[in-house]
Scaffold this motif. Structure first.
Motif, short mmCIF file in Angstrom:
data_model
loop_
_atom_site.label_atom_id
_atom_site.label_comp_id
_atom_site.label_asym_id
_atom_site.label_seq_id
_atom_site.Cartn_x
_atom_site.Cartn_y
_atom_site.Cartn_z
N LEU A 1 0.84 -1.21 0.00
CA LEU A 1 0.00 0.00 0.00
C LEU A 1 0.87 1.26 0.00
O LEU A 1 1.89 1.32 0.70
N THR A 2 0.46 2.25 -0.76
CA THR A 2 1.21 3.50 -0.79
C THR A 2 0.80 4.36 0.41
O THR A 2 -0.26 4.15 1.02
N ARG A 3 1.62 5.35 0.71
CA ARG A 3 1.29 6.24 1.83
C ARG A 3 -0.02 6.99 1.56
O ARG A 3 -0.79 7.25 2.48
N GLU A 4 -0.27 7.28 0.27
CA GLU A 4 -1.52 7.98 -0.07
C GLU A 4 -2.73 7.09 0.25
O GLU A 4 -3.75 7.54 0.78
N GLN A 5 -2.59 5.80 -0.11
CA GLN A 5 -3.71 4.88 0.16
C GLN A 5 -3.92 4.74 1.67
O GLN A 5 -5.06 4.72 2.14
N ILE A 6 -2.81 4.67 2.40
CA ILE A 6 -2.94 4.52 3.86
C ILE A 6 -3.54 5.79 4.47
O ILE A 6 -4.38 5.75 5.37
N SER A 7 -3.13 6.93 3.94
CA SER A 7 -3.67 8.20 4.43
C SER A 7 -5.19 8.26 4.23
O SER A 7 -5.94 8.63 5.13
N ALA A 8 -5.63 7.83 3.03
CA ALA A 8 -7.07 7.84 2.76
C ALA A 8 -7.81 6.90 3.70
O ALA A 8 -8.87 7.23 4.26
N LEU A 9 -7.19 5.74 3.92
CA LEU A 9 -7.81 4.73 4.78
C LEU A 9 -7.94 5.25 6.22
O LEU A 9 -9.00 5.16 6.85
N LEU A 10 -6.85 5.84 6.73
CA LEU A 10 -6.86 6.31 8.12
C LEU A 10 -7.75 7.54 8.28
O LEU A 10 -8.40 7.71 9.32
N SER A 11 -7.76 8.38 7.26
CA SER A 11 -8.63 9.56 7.35
C SER A 11 -10.07 9.13 7.50
O SER A 11 -10.84 9.69 8.30
N GLU A 12 -10.44 8.11 6.73
CA GLU A 12 -11.81 7.62 6.82
C GLU A 12 -12.05 6.96 8.19
O GLU A 12 -13.07 7.19 8.83
N PHE B 1 -10.50 7.46 11.10
CA PHE B 1 -10.52 8.39 12.23
C PHE B 1 -11.55 9.52 12.06
O PHE B 1 -11.80 10.28 12.99
N GLY B 2 -12.09 9.63 10.86
CA GLY B 2 -13.06 10.70 10.61
C GLY B 2 -12.43 12.08 10.64
O GLY B 2 -13.09 13.07 10.97
N ARG B 3 -11.14 12.15 10.33
CA ARG B 3 -10.43 13.44 10.26
C ARG B 3 -9.27 13.25 9.28
O ARG B 3 -8.82 12.11 9.07
N PRO B 4 -8.81 14.35 8.69
CA PRO B 4 -7.71 14.17 7.73
C PRO B 4 -6.43 13.72 8.44
O PRO B 4 -6.06 14.28 9.47
N VAL B 5 -5.81 12.71 7.89
CA VAL B 5 -4.49 12.28 8.38
C VAL B 5 -3.54 12.44 7.21
O VAL B 5 -3.76 11.87 6.14
N SER B 6 -2.49 13.24 7.41
CA SER B 6 -1.60 13.54 6.28
C SER B 6 -0.88 12.28 5.83
O SER B 6 -0.79 11.30 6.57
N ASP B 7 -0.36 12.31 4.58
CA ASP B 7 0.31 11.11 4.07
C ASP B 7 1.79 11.07 4.45
O ASP B 7 2.54 10.26 3.93
N ASP B 8 2.19 11.92 5.38
CA ASP B 8 3.55 11.84 5.90
C ASP B 8 3.67 10.53 6.72
O ASP B 8 2.89 10.32 7.66
N PRO B 9 4.61 9.64 6.34
CA PRO B 9 4.70 8.36 7.05
C PRO B 9 4.77 8.52 8.56
O PRO B 9 4.21 7.70 9.31
N LYS B 10 5.45 9.59 9.05
CA LYS B 10 5.54 9.78 10.50
C LYS B 10 4.16 10.04 11.09
O LYS B 10 3.80 9.53 12.15
N GLU B 11 3.39 10.87 10.39
CA GLU B 11 2.04 11.19 10.87
C GLU B 11 1.16 9.95 10.87
O GLU B 11 0.38 9.71 11.79
N LEU B 12 1.28 9.17 9.79
CA LEU B 12 0.47 7.96 9.67
C LEU B 12 0.80 7.00 10.82
O LEU B 12 -0.10 6.45 11.48
N THR B 13 2.10 6.83 11.05
CA THR B 13 2.53 5.91 12.10
C THR B 13 2.05 6.40 13.47
O THR B 13 1.55 5.62 14.29
N LYS B 14 2.19 7.72 13.68
CA LYS B 14 1.81 8.29 14.97
C LYS B 14 0.31 8.08 15.24
O LYS B 14 -0.10 7.71 16.35
N ALA B 15 -0.48 8.30 14.19
CA ALA B 15 -1.93 8.16 14.37
C ALA B 15 -2.29 6.74 14.79
O ALA B 15 -3.08 6.53 15.73
#
Ligand code: SF4
Ligand code: SF4
Length: 668
Positions: free
Chosen positions: A150-161, A163-177
Motif C-alpha cells: 500500500l502507498t502512503r496515499e492509500q494509507i492516508s485515505a484509509l486512516l482519514s476515513e 478516524f473521521g479526520r484528515p491524516v496527512s500522508d507523511d509516514p511519521k504522521e500515519l505511524t503516529k496516528a
C-alpha cells in the motif's frame, strides 16, 4: 470467481502491487549487503535444516516441550483441529471485551480475529502493518510486511476515513496516528494473543521476535497471554530457538537483528516478600500455550512444515511477484503455503488458491534458509489431486488427454511431428540419438534443424526416430500425472535402445530433465541423456567457431529445468563466450537465482496472461543491464520471452543453437 478470472484480473491490476515489489527488492538488496556479516550463514542454514529434520513430527520433543512449559507455570492446551483451536481460544477470552494481538501466521491461518469478533470479543491487531490491513479488509502480502504493497496515499485515505479526520500522508504522521490508537487499546486490553517464532523444548521457553515492541506489550497484558502456536515451532533448546529466530529475522528483513527477541517461559511473578509467589506482577497472571495440530501430525509430506515463516520465497517467486496474495491463502501464502495445504489433504482449497499457478521454477528452494523444496511438494500435491480425481482446468485436461492420445500436448497429428526433418535424411540407427521433443518438433522446427546442423558440424550424424518419436511426458509429469509420464518415458527409452543409441541429446531442457530423472531406465538401457548445450560443450574442441558481433550486448537467460533443476549453468555460458566477439553480460538475477520466464509447468497453456506478465518482468531484467539480445537454451523460454514483447520487441530473443550456428557459418 474462478481462479482463471482472478488471475486475469490480478494481471490487469498488477500495478497495484508495485509497492510490494519495491519493498521486496529492498529486502533482497539488504540481505545481499548483509550476507557477509551474518556469522557463517551457510552453516546456520545447514543447522536449521538438520534441526527441522529432527524436530518436525518428533512426538518426544513435543512431550518434552509440554512438560517443560507446564513446569514453568504455563497452561498448555493441545488442539487437534482448527475448529477445536478456535473454540478453546474463544473459551479463554469468554466474557472479555477487548483482546490485543500481535503478528502470527497461524492466527491468520485460523482466522482467529474474525472468529473471536463473531463471538463478541473485539480483537485489535497491534502491529502497524497488520492494523492497516485489518482496517482495510484486504489480504496481507508478506508475513513480516503485511501492508508493504500500500502507498502512503492509500494509507492516508484509509486512516482519514477510519478516524473521521484528515491524516496527512507523511509516514511519521500515519505511524503516529495508528500508534496512539493502538496504545489506547493496549492499555485497556484484558488479554493478549501472540504467536511464537520458536519454542525451546528443554527450557520450556517461547521465543518471540519483533521490532515495534507491540508483541512484548501483548505478552504483558495483565490478564492473560495466549500463545497460539504449532508443533513445528518446537526445537530442542533455547540456543536452537534463538538460532531459528536469527535466520528468520535475516531472511524476512535482511537485518542481522530485530529490535526485540523476547524469551517467555511463564507468567509474570515475584517472590520478593517472604519468598511467597505472587503471579501477575507487571505482566500476565496466566500464560496459556495453545499448540494447534490441525492435520500436521498426519501430513503426507513433512517438508512444508520446516518453514520458519520468513517470506524469502515470496520475495523471489515469479508468480507471487505478479499476482501477490492471490497465490495462496491468507494463512498459507505462496507456493509453500499451498504445498502445506496439499500435504494436509486440503487439496480442493490448495487447488482453488493456485496450486497450478506455480511454474516449478524452483527458485524458492534456493532462497529458503531451510532449503525447502516447494516445487517438489507442489508436484506431490498435484499428484494427490489426480489420485483423488480432482478435475483439471479444461486446458490442462486437454493437454493431458492429448499427450495420452496424440503423444504431444497440442493434439497435433503424429505424422506432422517429423516434418521439420524431411529434407535432412537422418538415419534411424546409431549411437547418438537426437530427441527433438514435442515443442521443438511442432513449434520450433528451426531449433531442431539448427541442432542437427550443429551436431553434423562436429562430425556427428544423429539418429532421429521421425514420426515414431514419442512425448517424453515432461508436461504431464509437472501436472502431477506421474504414471502417464512414466509410461511415456518408458516407451521413449525402449525406442532409444532399439535404435542402438548410447547418448540421447535433447533441445528442450524439460525433455532433458524428465528423461534424465529415471535412473532405472537409464541404467537398464545403458543410455546417457544430455541437453544440446552439454553435448556441444563436451565437444568444443571440434567446434570451428568464429566469434560474431551481430547480436549487440548479449545476456544469457538460464532455463529453470536446465539450470536450477540440473545444475547446467557453465556449459551454455562457455559456448556463448566462444561464439561472441565481446563478453556476454549477466542480469542481476542469474545462475541459481535466475528468474523464471513464466512458461513452465503448464502455466502458459492454462494461464497465458500470467506467463506473459512473468516474461515481461524477465525482459525488464535484461533491459536494466542494457542487453539487446537474450540468448537462452529452451524453446519454451524463447517463445514466452518473444510472445510477451509482441510485434515490436525491445530485446531480441535467440536460441543458443542459432547463435552457435551463426558463428560456425562465419567460419565457413
Ligand atoms: S518456505 Fe522457506 S523461504 Fe519460504 S517462508 Fe518458509 S522458511 Fe522462508
Ligand atoms: S517453484 Fe517457482 S513459481 Fe513455484 S512457488 Fe517456488 S518460486 Fe514460486
Amino acid at each position: 470467481m474462478q481462479i482463471r478470472e482472478e488471475v486475469r484480473k490480478a494481471v490487469r491490476e498488477r500495478d497495484s502491487l508495485d509497492g510490494m515489489r519495491r519493498a521486496f527488492e529492498t529486502i533482497v538488496e539488504r540481505r545481499k549487503a548483509n550476507a557477509e556479516r551474518f556469522h557463517d550463514l551457510q552453516s546456520a542454514k545447514d543447522r536449521l535444516r538438520e534441526l527441522k529434520e529432527f524436530s518436525v513430527g518428533n512426538d518426544e520433543l513435543l512431550a518434552l516441550a509440554v512438560s517443560s512449559l507446564r513446569e514453568n507455570g504455563c497452561r498448555v492446551i493441545l488442539a487437534e483441529t482448527r475448529n477445536s483451536a478456535i473454540d478453546l481460544i474463544a473459551r479463554e477470552v469468554e466474557g472479555l471485551s477487548l483482546v490485543v494481538k500481535s503478528k502470527s501466521n497461524l492466527t491468520k491461518e485460523l482466522h482467529i480475529t474474525e472468529a473471536l469478533s463473531e463471538r463478541g470479543v473485539e480483537v485489535v491487531e497491534t502491529d502497524l502493518g497488520d492494523r492497516i490491513i485489518q482496517l482495510q479488509g484486504g489480504p496481507s502480502v508478506h508475513p513480516t510486511g503485511p501492508a508493504c504493497h500500500l502507498t502512503r496515499e492509500q494509507i492516508s485515505a484509509l486512516l482519514s476515513e477510519h478516524f473521521g479526520r484528515p491524516v496527512s500522508d507523511d509516514p511519521k504522521e500515519l505511524t503516529k496516528a495508528v500508534k496512539e490508537e493502538i496504545s489506547g487499546y493496549l492499555n485497556r486490553a484484558q488479554a493478549g494473543i501472540t504467536g511464537a517464532n520458536a519454542i525451546a523444548a528443554r527450557e520450556g521457553a517461547i521465543v518471540i521476535v519483533h521490532n515495534e515492541g507491540n508483541a512484548a506489550r501483548c505478552a504483558s497484558v495483565p490478564g492473560r497471554h495466549i500463545v497460539v502456536t504449532s508443533s513445528e515451532k518446537i526445537v530442542p533448546s533455547l540456543r536452537d530457538a534463538v538460532d531459528v529466530a536469527s535466520l528468520q529475522i535475516f531472511y524476512s528483513t535482511g537485518k542481522l537483528a530485530s529490535a526485540y527477541i523476547d524469551v517467555i517461559s511463564g507468567p509474570s511473578y515475584t517472590a520478593d516478600i517472604e519468598k511467597k509467589i505472587f503471579r501477575g506482577m507487571h505482566g500476565p497472571e496466566e500464560v496459556i500455550v495453545v499448540i494447534v495440530d490441525d492435520g500436521r501430525r498426519t501430513v503426507a509430506d513433512r517438508e512444508p512444515l520446516f518453514c520458519i515463516g520468513c517470506g524469502s520465497c515470496l520475495t523471489h517467486c515469479p508468480v507471487y511477484s505478479v499476482v501477490g496474495p492471490l497465490f495462496g491463502t491468507p494463512g498459507h501464502p505462496g507456493g509453500q503455503g499451498l504445498s502445506l495445504l496439499s500435504s494436509m489433504d486440503r487439496l480442493r482449497e490448495a487447488k482453488d488458491a493456485g496450486l497450478y499457478l506455480c511454474t516449478s521454477c524452483g527458485e524458492c528452494k534456493v532462497v529458503c534458509p531451510a532449503a525447502i523444496d516447494t516445487r517438489k511438494s507442489i508436484l506431490k500435491g498435484r499428484q494427490a489431486c489426480i489420485d483423488q480425481k480432482l478435475e483439471y482446468s479444461s486446458e490442462h485436461g486437454t493437454v493431458v488427454a492429448s499427450v495420452r492420445n496424440y503423444d504431444n500436448p497440442w493434439q497435433m497429428p503424429r505424422a506432422r511431428r517429423a516434418r521439420w526433418s524431411s529434407a535432412l535424411r537422418l538415419p534411424s540407427r546409431g549411437e547418438v540419438i537426437y530427441f527433438a521433443g514435442c515443442s521443438t518438433s511442432f513449434l520450433f522446427p528451426d531449433i531442431a534443424r539448427n541442432t542437427v546442423s550443429l551436431l553434423r558440424s562436429i562430425g556427428v550424424e544423429p539418429v532421429y526416430l521421425g514420426h515414431s518419436e514419442k512425448c517424453c511426458g515432461s508436461t504431464v509429469r509437472k501436472l502431477g500425472d506421474v504414471e502417464l509420464a512414466r509410461a511415456k518415458a518408458e516407451s521413449c527409452f525402449r525406442d532409444f535402445a532399439e535404435a542402438g543409441a548410447k547418448v540421447v541429446v535433447t533441445s528442450c531442457p524439460g525433455c532433458y530433465s524428465t528423461l534424465d530423472s529415471y535412473d532405472d531406465l537409464k541404467r537398464n538401457s545403458g543410455l546417457r541423456v544430455q541437453h544440446i548445450s552439454q553435448y556441444m560443450a563436451d565437444h568444443m574442441d571440434r567446434l570451428r567457431i568464429s566469434p560474431v558481433d551481430d547480436y549487440g550486448r548479449v545476456t544469457y537467460h538460464d532455463p529453470c529445468d536446465l539450470g536450477r533443476e540440473k545444475g547446467v549453468f557453465d556449459e551454455p555460458r562457455r559456448l556463448i563466450e566462444a561464439a561472441l566477439s565481446s563478453s556476454a553480460i549477466e542480469m542481476d538475477r542469474f545462475g541459481s537465482e535466475s528468474a523464471c520466464c513464466g512458461a513452465g509447468s503448464g502455466v502458459k497453456s492454462s494461464f497465458d496472461e500470467l506467463a506473459l506478465a512473468m516474461a515481461q518482468e524477465r525482459v525488464r531484467h535484461a533491459e536494466s543491464v542494457g542487453a539487446e539480445t537474450i540468448v537462452t537454451a529452451c524453446p519454451w523460454c524463447v517463445k514466452n520471452l518473444r510472445d510477451c514483447q509482441g510485434t515490436n520487441p525491445s530485446v531480441s530473443v535467440v536460441d543458443l543453437t542459432e547463435l552457435l550456428l551463426s558463428s560456425i557459418a562465419k567460419e565457413r
